[in-house]
Design a protein around this motif. Structure first.
Motif, PDB file in Angstrom:
ATOM      1  N   GLN A  23       0.802  -1.211   0.000  1.00 29.62           N
ATOM      2  CA  GLN A  23       0.000   0.000   0.000  1.00 29.62           C
ATOM      3  C   GLN A  23       0.834   1.259   0.000  1.00 29.62           C
ATOM      4  OE1 GLN A  23      -3.471  -0.140   2.258  1.00 29.62           O
ATOM      5  NE2 GLN A  23      -3.834   2.060   2.231  1.00 29.62           N
ATOM      6  N   LYS A  24       0.359   2.260  -0.719  1.00 26.46           N
ATOM      7  CA  LYS A  24       0.964   3.582  -0.668  1.00 26.46           C
ATOM      8  C   LYS A  24      -0.153   4.590  -0.888  1.00 26.46           C
ATOM      9  CE  LYS A  24       4.355   6.612  -2.743  1.00 26.46           C
ATOM     10  NZ  LYS A  24       4.977   6.984  -4.036  1.00 26.46           N
ATOM     11  N   HIS A  26      -3.347   6.253  -1.272  1.00 29.71           N
ATOM     12  CA  HIS A  26      -4.718   5.775  -1.487  1.00 29.71           C
ATOM     13  C   HIS A  26      -4.790   4.482  -2.290  1.00 29.71           C
ATOM     14  CE1 HIS A  26      -3.414   8.357  -4.763  1.00 29.71           C
ATOM     15  NE2 HIS A  26      -4.189   7.640  -5.541  1.00 29.71           N
ATOM     16  N   ILE A  27      -3.636   3.937  -2.678  1.00 32.09           N
ATOM     17  CA  ILE A  27      -3.648   2.744  -3.534  1.00 32.09           C
ATOM     18  C   ILE A  27      -3.199   1.502  -2.772  1.00 32.09           C
ATOM     19  CG2 ILE A  27      -2.598   1.643  -5.569  1.00 32.09           C
ATOM     20  CD1 ILE A  27      -4.539   3.752  -6.459  1.00 32.09           C
ATOM     21  N   ASN A  28      -4.001   0.447  -2.851  1.00 32.35           N
ATOM     22  CA  ASN A  28      -3.668  -0.834  -2.239  1.00 32.35           C
ATOM     23  C   ASN A  28      -3.576  -1.890  -3.350  1.00 32.35           C
ATOM     24  OD1 ASN A  28      -4.722  -3.623  -1.154  1.00 32.35           O
ATOM     25  ND2 ASN A  28      -3.923  -2.539   0.624  1.00 32.35           N
ATOM     26  N   ILE A  29      -2.492  -2.653  -3.330  1.00 29.07           N
ATOM     27  CA  ILE A  29      -2.255  -3.699  -4.337  1.00 29.07           C
ATOM     28  C   ILE A  29      -2.401  -5.046  -3.646  1.00 29.07           C
ATOM     29  CG2 ILE A  29      -0.650  -4.593  -6.069  1.00 29.07           C
ATOM     30  CD1 ILE A  29      -1.144  -1.631  -6.496  1.00 29.07           C
ATOM     31  N   ASN A  30      -3.370  -5.816  -4.070  1.00 30.12           N
ATOM     32  CA  ASN A  30      -3.653  -7.094  -3.424  1.00 30.12           C
ATOM     33  C   ASN A  30      -3.196  -8.270  -4.298  1.00 30.12           C
ATOM     34  OD1 ASN A  30      -4.782  -9.279  -2.082  1.00 30.12           O
ATOM     35  ND2 ASN A  30      -6.613  -8.133  -1.507  1.00 30.12           N
ATOM     36  N   HIS A  31      -2.321  -9.076  -3.734  1.00 30.78           N
ATOM     37  CA  HIS A  31      -1.817 -10.299  -4.365  1.00 30.78           C
ATOM     38  C   HIS A  31      -1.317 -10.140  -5.804  1.00 30.78           C
ATOM     39  CE1 HIS A  31      -1.047 -14.452  -4.924  1.00 30.78           C
ATOM     40  NE2 HIS A  31      -2.084 -14.714  -5.686  1.00 30.78           N
ATOM     41  N   PRO A  32      -0.293  -9.314  -6.002  1.00 32.75           N
ATOM     42  CA  PRO A  32       0.305  -9.261  -7.342  1.00 32.75           C
ATOM     43  C   PRO A  32       1.000 -10.590  -7.652  1.00 32.75           C
ATOM     44  CG  PRO A  32       1.605  -7.960  -5.790  1.00 32.75           C
ATOM     45  CD  PRO A  32       0.387  -8.418  -5.050  1.00 32.75           C
ATOM     46  N   HIS A  33       0.642 -11.200  -8.768  1.00 32.58           N
ATOM     47  CA  HIS A  33       1.262 -12.479  -9.125  1.00 32.58           C
ATOM     48  C   HIS A  33       1.426 -12.629 -10.623  1.00 32.58           C
ATOM     49  CE1 HIS A  33      -3.075 -13.231  -9.134  1.00 32.58           C
ATOM     50  NE2 HIS A  33      -2.879 -14.317  -9.857  1.00 32.58           N
ATOM     51  N   ILE A  34       2.346 -13.492 -10.974  1.00 32.79           N
ATOM     52  CA  ILE A  34       2.641 -13.750 -12.386  1.00 32.79           C
ATOM     53  C   ILE A  34       2.328 -15.212 -12.673  1.00 32.79           C
ATOM     54  CG2 ILE A  34       4.488 -13.889 -14.116  1.00 32.79           C
ATOM     55  CD1 ILE A  34       5.932 -11.637 -12.531  1.00 32.79           C
ATOM     56  N   LYS A  35       1.518 -15.445 -13.688  1.00 30.11           N
ATOM     57  CA  LYS A  35       1.169 -16.812 -14.092  1.00 30.11           C
ATOM     58  C   LYS A  35       1.941 -17.178 -15.344  1.00 30.11           C
ATOM     59  CE  LYS A  35      -2.687 -18.132 -11.698  1.00 30.11           C
ATOM     60  NZ  LYS A  35      -2.925 -19.446 -11.121  1.00 30.11           N
ATOM     61  N   GLU A 128      -0.051   7.389 -11.906  1.00 28.01           N
ATOM     62  CA  GLU A 128      -0.057   8.809 -12.243  1.00 28.01           C
ATOM     63  C   GLU A 128      -0.034   9.681 -10.980  1.00 28.01           C
ATOM     64  OE1 GLU A 128      -2.205  10.255 -16.077  1.00 28.01           O
ATOM     65  OE2 GLU A 128      -3.584  10.468 -14.385  1.00 28.01           O
ATOM     66  N   ASN A 129      -0.898   9.368 -10.000  1.00 22.80           N
ATOM     67  CA  ASN A 129      -0.966  10.184  -8.779  1.00 22.80           C
ATOM     68  C   ASN A 129      -0.189   9.588  -7.608  1.00 22.80           C
ATOM     69  OD1 ASN A 129      -2.640  11.989 -10.130  1.00 22.80           O
ATOM     70  ND2 ASN A 129      -4.494  10.915  -9.468  1.00 22.80           N
ATOM     71  N   ALA A 130      -0.337   8.312  -7.361  1.00 23.27           N
ATOM     72  CA  ALA A 130       0.305   7.684  -6.194  1.00 23.27           C
ATOM     73  C   ALA A 130       1.804   7.503  -6.396  1.00 23.27           C
ATOM     74  CB  ALA A 130      -0.359   6.354  -5.874  1.00 23.27           C
ATOM     75  N   GLY A 131       2.268   7.588  -7.635  1.00 24.07           N
ATOM     76  CA  GLY A 131       3.691   7.408  -7.899  1.00 24.07           C
ATOM     77  C   GLY A 131       4.085   5.938  -7.919  1.00 24.07           C
ATOM     78  N   GLU A 132       5.337   5.683  -7.506  1.00 24.63           N
ATOM     79  CA  GLU A 132       5.879   4.337  -7.607  1.00 24.63           C
ATOM     80  C   GLU A 132       5.543   3.504  -6.366  1.00 24.63           C
ATOM     81  OE1 GLU A 132      10.042   4.432  -8.552  1.00 24.63           O
ATOM     82  OE2 GLU A 132      10.306   2.319  -8.004  1.00 24.63           O
ATOM     83  N   ILE A 133       5.026   2.305  -6.575  1.00 24.51           N
ATOM     84  CA  ILE A 133       4.745   1.385  -5.464  1.00 24.51           C
ATOM     85  C   ILE A 133       5.521   0.096  -5.700  1.00 24.51           C
ATOM     86  CG2 ILE A 133       2.980   0.139  -4.157  1.00 24.51           C
ATOM     87  CD1 ILE A 133       0.933   2.198  -5.125  1.00 24.51           C
ATOM     88  N   LYS A 134       6.418  -0.218  -4.771  1.00 29.03           N
ATOM     89  CA  LYS A 134       7.204  -1.445  -4.882  1.00 29.03           C
ATOM     90  C   LYS A 134       6.365  -2.644  -4.441  1.00 29.03           C
ATOM     91  CE  LYS A 134      12.042   0.009  -4.314  1.00 29.03           C
ATOM     92  NZ  LYS A 134      12.050   0.835  -5.465  1.00 29.03           N
ATOM     93  N   VAL A 135       6.410  -3.701  -5.235  1.00 30.91           N
ATOM     94  CA  VAL A 135       5.656  -4.911  -4.890  1.00 30.91           C
ATOM     95  C   VAL A 135       6.524  -6.148  -5.088  1.00 30.91           C
ATOM     96  CG1 VAL A 135       3.439  -3.885  -5.580  1.00 30.91           C
ATOM     97  CG2 VAL A 135       4.714  -5.275  -7.233  1.00 30.91           C
ATOM     98  N   LEU A 136       6.047  -7.261  -4.559  1.00 34.80           N
ATOM     99  CA  LEU A 136       6.657  -8.558  -4.828  1.00 34.80           C
ATOM    100  C   LEU A 136       5.621  -9.372  -5.595  1.00 34.80           C
ATOM    101  CD1 LEU A 136       8.418  -9.782  -1.550  1.00 34.80           C
ATOM    102  CD2 LEU A 136       9.508  -9.261  -3.751  1.00 34.80           C
ATOM    103  N   PHE A 137       6.001  -9.802  -6.792  1.00 35.61           N
ATOM    104  CA  PHE A 137       5.108 -10.660  -7.573  1.00 35.61           C
ATOM    105  C   PHE A 137       5.361 -12.114  -7.168  1.00 35.61           C
ATOM    106  CE2 PHE A 137       5.724  -6.978 -10.390  1.00 35.61           C
ATOM    107  CZ  PHE A 137       4.419  -6.692 -10.752  1.00 35.61           C
ATOM    108  N   GLU A 138       4.316 -12.805  -6.791  1.00 40.40           N
ATOM    109  CA  GLU A 138       4.456 -14.237  -6.530  1.00 40.40           C
ATOM    110  C   GLU A 138       4.291 -14.959  -7.856  1.00 40.40           C
ATOM    111  OE1 GLU A 138       1.652 -15.293  -3.469  1.00 40.40           O
ATOM    112  OE2 GLU A 138       2.893 -14.379  -1.910  1.00 40.40           O
TER     113      GLU A 138
END
Ligand SMILES: [Cu+2]
Length: 151
Positions: A23-24, A26-35, A128-138
């Motif tokens: 999260q950063k 107003h943006i929340n990223i739930n379960h980023p994953h790569i299939k 565009e607004n929240a900028g860069e959000i670092k995530v881990l892709f499972e």
């Protein structure tokens, strides 16, 4: 009484841990994953993006050091699946947008690593607004029984 409360709290925090989210602002990223189907790719990226803010935000790019990325939209017309590149993915205010099969997703290609089930890969989502959000892709194989795509 206290014991029951502690157990409940433990279950809640475990659940949050397992939910795998970032999260950063107003943006929340739930379960980023790569299939993936084959370990050399290409592969598609999925997740749920929640915009808790009061303005539309847009995912404009994804940056990784393991592959090239494009934002894609796929649609089905007369039984034929078409994928096209898009410049952004819009997340309306107070709404959740799922990147999943059959609609918007991230396309990864030209992998510099071998994909295997269970690994995690670092990347950044740029809004565009929240900028860069670092995530881990499972990373998950397409055949994975534990499919969270519909979350
Ligand atoms: Cu695609």
């Amino acid at each position: 009484m206290y014991k029951a409360l502690i157990i409940v709290l433990f279950l809640v925090s475990t659940k949050i841990g397992a939910a795998h989210q970032f999260q950063k602002d107003h943006i929340n990223i739930n379960h980023p994953h790569i299939k993936f189907v084959i370990s050399s790719g290409p592969a598609a990226g999925y997740m749920k993006i929640v915009n808790m803010g009061f303005e539309t935000d847009r995912l404009i790019k994804v940056v990784t050091d393991f592959a090239d990325t494009e934002l894609h939209y796929s649609s089905v017309e007369n039984g034929i699946v078409t994928m096209s590149k898009v410049d952004f993915i819009e997340i309306p205010p107070q709404k959740a947008k799922s990147l999943k099969p059959g609609t918007h997703h991230i396309m990864f290609s030209n992998f510099s690593i071998e994909l295997s089930h269970g690994i995690s890969l670092e990347g950044s989502l740029v809004f565009e607004n929240a900028g860069e959000i670092k995530v881990l892709f499972e990373v998950e194989t397409q055949k994975s029984i534990d499919d969270h795509t519909e979350h």
